[in-house]
Enzyme design. Structure first.
Site, PDB file in Angstrom:
ATOM      1  N   SER A  67       0.831  -1.192   0.000  1.00  0.00           N
ATOM      2  CA  SER A  67       0.000   0.000   0.000  1.00  0.00           C
ATOM      3  C   SER A  67       0.876   1.257   0.000  1.00  0.00           C
ATOM      4  O   SER A  67       1.596   1.499  -0.955  1.00  0.00           O
ATOM      5  CB  SER A  67      -0.963  -0.045   1.196  1.00  0.00           C
ATOM      6  OG  SER A  67      -1.977   0.913   1.065  1.00  0.00           O
ATOM      7  N   ASP A  80      -9.166  -4.930  -5.765  1.00  0.00           N
ATOM      8  CA  ASP A  80      -8.800  -3.979  -4.708  1.00  0.00           C
ATOM      9  C   ASP A  80      -9.847  -2.870  -4.640  1.00  0.00           C
ATOM     10  O   ASP A  80     -10.051  -2.131  -5.604  1.00  0.00           O
ATOM     11  CB  ASP A  80      -7.417  -3.388  -5.004  1.00  0.00           C
ATOM     12  CG  ASP A  80      -6.836  -2.631  -3.816  1.00  0.00           C
ATOM     13  OD1 ASP A  80      -7.614  -2.133  -2.988  1.00  0.00           O
ATOM     14  OD2 ASP A  80      -5.604  -2.530  -3.729  1.00  0.00           O
ATOM     15  N   HIS A  96      -7.567  -5.519  -1.114  1.00  0.00           N
ATOM     16  CA  HIS A  96      -6.335  -4.808  -0.763  1.00  0.00           C
ATOM     17  C   HIS A  96      -5.342  -5.704  -0.036  1.00  0.00           C
ATOM     18  O   HIS A  96      -4.138  -5.540  -0.148  1.00  0.00           O
ATOM     19  CB  HIS A  96      -6.678  -3.583   0.091  1.00  0.00           C
ATOM     20  CG  HIS A  96      -5.554  -2.608   0.220  1.00  0.00           C
ATOM     21  ND1 HIS A  96      -4.918  -2.052  -0.868  1.00  0.00           N
ATOM     22  CD2 HIS A  96      -4.942  -2.077   1.312  1.00  0.00           C
ATOM     23  CE1 HIS A  96      -3.967  -1.229  -0.460  1.00  0.00           C
ATOM     24  NE2 HIS A  96      -3.963  -1.233   0.850  1.00  0.00           N
TER      25      HIS A  96
END
Length: 546
Positions: free
Chosen positions: A407, A480, A514
């Site tokens: 991330s 995601d 994610h």
């Protein structure tokens, strides 16, 4: 029943929480008793860290009373840029829900939460996110006395954190504040952060005077975390204790007699293959004087004198701070029992790599500037200090070091490869690389693209894709749903890198969000990470531009 219903029109621009919504109280036969809130589609919201939706929000049942609603309303329309003496108010409305709501409290900052105790006791928290300030208040819901401030502090200062109030389940199963039978004492627990690392604690807190008395604090060689109280007087606690070599287990600890704790569980090592891994919490300093910390892991059987420097992998995640002092505080504990799960980078320890885990990468705003005004400079100096430290320790080969992150850590990885030649390869998982695709802010950045276009361009590694000379592996879940890291980010970054002749591989994980959950995805990710580092870090090969 308290019921919230989402209705059309649904949006492709904002998340579910901004869809048209109404919240109502229903009788058990489904009849509407009270309409509490009705909100239209909200595709434009007040911006900034202290922004909030207008109208009632955080609607809930009051935990310590029957059939009583509690909610928060913004007094400034939810726009923190508007000058206002008070930002929020907390309201109460009891059955039959026909009267006028009463105000429990008004807050000068944004209301952050409430912990219910009993009829005359609750704890209210408020935050000024931008200024990194937080307050806690003791409130009497009966209205018999005025709110009393318990503390105000810097929310970034981990060392001075008084902790959180311990809660319990009451006879109705509701989570409420844990107090002594006479309701004069509550209890606090927290991380106990210090220059030596985290040392969790339990404090006895006198509600009338605010005086705290330490009942327990974790001590070497253990990391012992309080879980909750086991008796009404707060003299016996349930804790979870571990050490570098001891599996986490639950214990009964007497806080008064201070006798040896009694074990409740006897869990065994879930991954004994890692029993020989050694770890060390280290501190070091970057060139501007900010102190940094990290945990260094070395593979089983490693002997520095015999084996020499190892190929190394750094896994990190930058954080923003408003002060150098807060950024310099030590994060973590040297006494944790660590075993990797999921697609953890720590599995690389089985493949002959050393791992520098969570080397702090603070981005500090000083002298009236925003933290990100010098993002690239601070990021690269933190990375330089981390690399220099493990090389100086004699455990890392400077020519065989890789870097990675997930991330915002992936964003960091691409930036480090674009602006330094410290690393032989990078692994960027589920990242964002073009900040103009997140124009209303990202991470701790509160300015929009239109307020700071040069910043968005400078911080985007996409802008410097032509400068990335070292191999980079991009991995992304194809489903995601994180608004800042849609798969498009990796797709466009891959195209930019490929078009500029970089050594790059892009791996898509079907059906993954994610984070990666499926066994197939986890195994695939670990295999890709290992193969990439074996080729470009362990083998010491420098990629050539094509």
């Amino acid at each position: 029943l308290l019921v919230s219903t989402v209705s059309r029109p649904f949006s492709y621009t904002v998340p579910l929480t901004y869809f048209p919504m109404r919240t109502e109280v229903w009788s058990l036969d489904g009849q509407v008793v009270k309409a509490v809130m009705s909100r239209a589609l909200t595709e434009r919201v007040p911006w900034g860290g202290d922004g909030a939706l207008p109208g009632p929000r955080n609607i809930q049942w009051r935990r310590d009373a029957d059939a009583t609603l509690a909610w928060v309303e913004a007094l400034d329309g939810g726009d923190s840029r508007v000058a206002a003496a008070k930002r929020d108010r907390l309201l109460l409305l009891g059955a039959p829900f026909t009267g006028t709501p009463t105000t429990l409290m008004e807050t000068a900052w944004r209301a952050a939460g409430i912990t219910w105790g009993h009829g005359t006791l609750a704890v209210v928290r408020e935050n000024a996110t931008r200024e990194r300030r937080t307050r806690a208040w003791l409130v009497d819901p009966s209205g018999a006395s005025a709110p009393r401030q318990l503390w105000e502090r810097n929310s970034e200062d981990r060392y001075a954190d008084p902790g959180d109030f311990i809660t319990t389940r009451d006879a109705r199963g509701q989570t409420v504040l844990f107090t002594s039978p006479d309701r004069k004492v509550a209890f606090l627990t927290g991380a106990g952060a210090s220059p030596e690392g985290d040392r969790p604690f339990v404090d006895r807190f006198e509600l009338a005077t605010g005086k705290s008395t330490r009942l327990f604090q974790s001590a070497a060689p253990y990391y012992e975390q309080p879980i909750g109280m086991l008796d009404a007087r707060g003299t016996v606690a349930l804790t979870r204790r571990e050490s570098k070599t001891d599996v986490p287990n639950y214990y009964v600890r007497d806080l008064v007699r201070r006798i040896a704790p009694r074990a409740l569980t006897a869990f065994t090592d879930p991954a004994p293959q890692f029993a020989g891994v050694t770890s060390q919490l280290i501190t070091y300093t970057r060139k501007d004087g900010v102190k940094l910390s990290a945990t260094v892991y070395l593979p089983p059987g490693y002997d520095k004198a015999k084996d020499g420097p190892l190929p190394f992998f750094l896994w990190a995640y930058p954080l923003e701070y408003r002060s150098r002092e807060a950024a310099s505080q030590v994060v973590g504990s040297p006494y944790r029992f660590v075993r990797p799960t999921g697609a953890s980078h720590l599995f690389l320890l089985t493949q002959g790599y050393g791992v520098m885990d969570n080397p702090t990468m603070p981005i500090v705003g000083a002298d009236g500037k925003e933290p990100n005004d010098s993002y690239v400079e601070q990021l690269t100096t933190s990375a330089q200090a981390a690399v220099d430290t493990i090389v100086a320790m004699g455990i890392a080969d400077r020519e065989k070091i890789g870097v990675g992150g997930h991330s915002y850590g992936a964003f960091m990885t691409a930036n480090l490869l674009a602006h330094t030649r410290l690393f032989k390869a990078g692994i960027a998982r589920s990242g964002a690389y073009n900040r103009t695709l997140t124009p209303f802010g990202f991470q701790g950045e509160e300015r929009s693209y239109w307020e700071a276009p040069e910043l968005y361009e400078t911080m985007s590694p996409f802008t410097y894709a032509n400068r990335i000379k070292d191999p980079i592996l991009l991995i992304h879940g194809m489903a995601d749903n994180n608004t800042g890291t849609y798969p498009l980010q990796s797709e466009r970054m891959y195209q930019a890198l490929k078009g500029n002749g970089a050594t790059v591989r892009y791996v898509q994980l079907p059906g993954e969000s994610h984070g990666y959950a499926a066994r197939e995805s986890v195994g695939h990710t670990l295999a890709e990470m290992t193969a990439w580092l074996d080729q470009f870090v362990k083998a010491g090969k420098r990629a050539t531009m094509q």
